[in-house]
Design a protein around this motif. Sequence first.
Motif, PDB file in Angstrom:
ATOM      1  N   ARG A  82      16.607  13.683  25.574  1.00  0.00           N
ATOM      2  CA  ARG A  82      17.616  13.461  26.616  1.00  0.00           C
ATOM      3  C   ARG A  82      17.305  12.234  27.478  1.00  0.00           C
ATOM      4  NH1 ARG A  82      21.063  17.788  26.973  1.00  0.00           N
ATOM      5  NH2 ARG A  82      20.325  19.766  26.142  1.00  0.00           N
ATOM      6  N   LEU A  83      16.077  11.792  27.473  1.00  0.00           N
ATOM      7  CA  LEU A  83      15.722  10.601  28.240  1.00  0.00           C
ATOM      8  C   LEU A  83      16.255   9.347  27.551  1.00  0.00           C
ATOM      9  CD1 LEU A  83      11.987  11.381  29.097  1.00  0.00           C
ATOM     10  CD2 LEU A  83      13.912  11.421  30.693  1.00  0.00           C
ATOM     11  N   PRO A  84      16.715   8.363  28.299  1.00  0.00           N
ATOM     12  CA  PRO A  84      17.110   7.088  27.678  1.00  0.00           C
ATOM     13  C   PRO A  84      15.888   6.330  27.190  1.00  0.00           C
ATOM     14  CG  PRO A  84      17.264   6.927  30.050  1.00  0.00           C
ATOM     15  CD  PRO A  84      16.927   8.362  29.761  1.00  0.00           C
ATOM     16  N   GLN A  85      16.109   5.411  26.259  1.00  0.00           N
ATOM     17  CA  GLN A  85      15.044   4.557  25.734  1.00  0.00           C
ATOM     18  C   GLN A  85      15.446   3.101  25.911  1.00  0.00           C
ATOM     19  OE1 GLN A  85      16.430   6.907  23.142  1.00  0.00           O
ATOM     20  NE2 GLN A  85      15.307   8.427  24.343  1.00  0.00           N
ATOM     21  N   LEU A  86      14.460   2.232  25.793  1.00  0.00           N
ATOM     22  CA  LEU A  86      14.689   0.797  25.918  1.00  0.00           C
ATOM     23  C   LEU A  86      14.603   0.159  24.532  1.00  0.00           C
ATOM     24  CD1 LEU A  86      15.007  -1.654  27.883  1.00  0.00           C
ATOM     25  CD2 LEU A  86      12.514  -1.845  27.821  1.00  0.00           C
ATOM     26  N   VAL A  87      15.602  -0.631  24.166  1.00  0.00           N
ATOM     27  CA  VAL A  87      15.609  -1.389  22.914  1.00  0.00           C
ATOM     28  C   VAL A  87      15.493  -2.867  23.270  1.00  0.00           C
ATOM     29  CG1 VAL A  87      16.983  -2.060  20.908  1.00  0.00           C
ATOM     30  CG2 VAL A  87      16.915   0.333  21.639  1.00  0.00           C
ATOM     31  N   ALA A  88      14.574  -3.562  22.586  1.00  0.00           N
ATOM     32  CA  ALA A  88      14.305  -4.967  22.904  1.00  0.00           C
ATOM     33  C   ALA A  88      14.287  -5.800  21.630  1.00  0.00           C
ATOM     34  CB  ALA A  88      12.969  -5.094  23.636  1.00  0.00           C
ATOM     35  N   LEU A  89      14.939  -6.947  21.671  1.00  0.00           N
ATOM     36  CA  LEU A  89      14.948  -7.917  20.580  1.00  0.00           C
ATOM     37  C   LEU A  89      14.092  -9.105  20.988  1.00  0.00           C
ATOM     38  CD1 LEU A  89      16.145  -8.869  17.827  1.00  0.00           C
ATOM     39  CD2 LEU A  89      18.002  -9.912  19.149  1.00  0.00           C
ATOM     40  N   ASP A  90      13.047  -9.399  20.185  1.00  0.00           N
ATOM     41  CA  ASP A  90      12.185 -10.526  20.538  1.00  0.00           C
ATOM     42  C   ASP A  90      12.696 -11.827  19.930  1.00  0.00           C
ATOM     43  OD1 ASP A  90      11.298 -10.682  17.870  1.00  0.00           O
ATOM     44  OD2 ASP A  90       9.489  -9.506  18.247  1.00  0.00           O
ATOM     45  N   SER A  91      12.031 -12.918  20.220  1.00  0.00           N
ATOM     46  CA  SER A  91      12.491 -14.241  19.791  1.00  0.00           C
ATOM     47  C   SER A  91      12.342 -14.454  18.289  1.00  0.00           C
ATOM     48  CB  SER A  91      11.724 -15.335  20.543  1.00  0.00           C
ATOM     49  OG  SER A  91      10.317 -15.204  20.332  1.00  0.00           O
ATOM     50  N   SER A  92      11.600 -13.576  17.612  1.00  0.00           N
ATOM     51  CA  SER A  92      11.425 -13.679  16.153  1.00  0.00           C
ATOM     52  C   SER A  92      12.439 -12.852  15.388  1.00  0.00           C
ATOM     53  CB  SER A  92      10.005 -13.245  15.769  1.00  0.00           C
ATOM     54  OG  SER A  92       9.036 -14.082  16.370  1.00  0.00           O
ATOM     55  N   GLY A  93      13.359 -12.207  16.088  1.00  0.00           N
ATOM     56  CA  GLY A  93      14.377 -11.405  15.418  1.00  0.00           C
ATOM     57  C   GLY A  93      13.952  -9.982  15.128  1.00  0.00           C
ATOM     58  N   ASN A  94      12.851  -9.521  15.747  1.00  0.00           N
ATOM     59  CA  ASN A  94      12.398  -8.147  15.560  1.00  0.00           C
ATOM     60  C   ASN A  94      13.001  -7.245  16.641  1.00  0.00           C
ATOM     61  OD1 ASN A  94      10.573  -8.748  13.361  1.00  0.00           O
ATOM     62  ND2 ASN A  94       9.251  -9.700  14.898  1.00  0.00           N
ATOM     63  N   LEU A  95      13.549  -6.131  16.207  1.00  0.00           N
ATOM     64  CA  LEU A  95      14.169  -5.179  17.118  1.00  0.00           C
ATOM     65  C   LEU A  95      13.198  -4.022  17.331  1.00  0.00           C
ATOM     66  CD1 LEU A  95      16.980  -4.896  18.528  1.00  0.00           C
ATOM     67  CD2 LEU A  95      17.628  -3.394  16.631  1.00  0.00           C
ATOM     68  N   TRP A  96      12.861  -3.743  18.593  1.00  0.00           N
ATOM     69  CA  TRP A  96      11.837  -2.750  18.926  1.00  0.00           C
ATOM     70  C   TRP A  96      12.432  -1.610  19.756  1.00  0.00           C
ATOM     71  CZ3 TRP A  96       7.237  -3.519  16.597  1.00  0.00           C
ATOM     72  CH2 TRP A  96       6.893  -4.816  16.217  1.00  0.00           C
ATOM     73  N   LEU A  97      11.942  -0.401  19.503  1.00  0.00           N
ATOM     74  CA  LEU A  97      12.315   0.767  20.302  1.00  0.00           C
ATOM     75  C   LEU A  97      11.124   1.170  21.159  1.00  0.00           C
ATOM     76  CD1 LEU A  97      14.268   3.093  21.004  1.00  0.00           C
ATOM     77  CD2 LEU A  97      13.284   4.363  19.073  1.00  0.00           C
ATOM     78  N   TYR A  98      11.325   1.172  22.478  1.00  0.00           N
ATOM     79  CA  TYR A  98      10.282   1.573  23.420  1.00  0.00           C
ATOM     80  C   TYR A  98      10.623   2.973  23.947  1.00  0.00           C
ATOM     81  CZ  TYR A  98       8.510  -3.224  23.574  1.00  0.00           C
ATOM     82  OH  TYR A  98       7.973  -4.453  23.243  1.00  0.00           O
TER      83      TYR A  98
END
Length: 587
Positions: free
Chosen positions: A447-463
């Motif tokens: 139920r908690l939200p998560q943070l999704v981040a796209l870095d400068s190399s095109g990698n998509l990360w889930l925090y």
Amino acid sequence: MRKISARTLAAMICALALIPPAAGQLGGPSSSPEPEVSSVAARQAQSVALGPPSFVYDGGTGTADDAPGRRLIPAVDPDITAVDPGGTTAALADTSGTTDAGGVGALSTDTQPLSSADSPPEPASVPPLSATDADLAALTPAGPQTQPAPTAGAEALRSESLTTQALVRDDASSQILAVFNAINSYRASFGLPAVKYHATVAAMAQEWSDSIASREVIEHRSSFWTDSRALSPTNGAGEVIAVRWDRDAAQLVEWWKGSPAHNAILKDPRFNVMGIGITFTDGNWQTTPNRYTMWGVVDFFGYGTLPAGTTSSPGGSTAMPPPPTSVCDPLVRHMPPTADLAAAAIKGPGDLVSVNASGELINRPSLGNRQYGAQQVIGTGFGSAKELFVTDWDRDGVFDVMAQWTDGRVTLHAGSAGGGFLPSVTLGKSGWAGMTLTVGAWCANNRLPQLVALDSSGNLWLYPNRGKADLVERSLMASGVSANRLAMVDYDGDGFQDLLARQSDGYVRLFRGSGAPVPRTEARAVVASGWSDVTAIRPLRDVTGLNSTGLALRRAGDVVQYWDLSTGSLASPSSIPGTWAGQRLAQ
């Protein structure tokens, strides 16, 4: 003159009954008389140099399109001959190399009757069948799914009738278990996880095994992954088939291991469920060379979430061992909050929050029906923030603000039900300035939200959300992603959050979620274009009605638009009135 050996003769006779998938697309048999075996051999010898796909007709050689309606016989091709060490297994494969001693690759002049000492012949072979990402992308969660019927053309082109009376209904449970154990033992030797079992998938494999055995053809089931019993796979599909002249089922797996194409399916790390079909017939290759004793079909599928009813082995318990911990797993369970937001700074999921040139945080409360109240200053000191995001990070029912700063920090400003915000907490200490971020409930079981981040190399990360702890743990979601804006919203209305990735050319691609850490494995559809001037994408709820979904876009010319998504696609936009000059929209 080149001689025709007994083994070669047997293989040629055997080939008459085996029609590759292309044959099933042709018309019925012609009225031409059955060719003599010797003339077939001569035509086969002529066709070897034609290259695949080549076939022998009862009137010449050529491709499958050369003579529709004429009787089709697979041409001998030394590059796809199927032989195992014991000479008793044949499969659908794309093996390389030549044959073993006495194989089809060598022709000689005298013909001899078959003896019991001769090894069984090998039938013609074709590669295994796999679904591409595009194939699986065409599936819809509730779309029409069918159970494909046997190919009519292959039925008509059989050289000899084999009815269901030839099937022997003996218990095949030990053979099924032998295949299951052999496959997983082989995978374990490479450090790959075991593939589990599902009775529904097995029923589909068994039906097809019975079908090809009763029709005496070795062919794949076209688009088998669209069958409802495939349970909507999301991460790959593959099918392997083999036949034997005995009941040693583990040797089916040995044959597949020796074929590069089949071996790739056995070792595919995406697959986590299989179903096995084993069929016995009353075949005797010595008296009737084109009848086999055992037919085996294995269907493999990959799922983001294991379907209900998955078992650890054939006949095993559905009480599955606990899956490994993932970044989606919550540390604690959070109940849905019920907070009175009348005095809170942000009063609902449809509010529009922005920051002006003076660094003041401004809220426009949603009044429903795309109407907004007067703007209110709810905070200060946000002038140097690169981006702002509205979320309920601590899941207490009160909306918070997350700030990404130009100095590389990420901070949380938790909202108070009584108004205003609590002192800020630093979630990310440095290195965030070059990231493209979005926040939302990506994980279905959390139920908690998560943070999704796209870095400068095109990698998509889930925090994952670890409360007020540092954002240091992460999991790779995808790579090769090109975007400079992200938004998380349930685009298709299936209950799972999706990602919208706005590219520099203004096109927006859809990364659909399934509640799991990674997006669905499918083609990334373009769902919008002309968004090059968009500087913020804010997901909204309840703007046009309860539980409605939409997007607010901040565009050039001091325009803010609302795009409704309640129908599962973007509707025509409407402008949201107000003075937006000098204001940046929170996302």
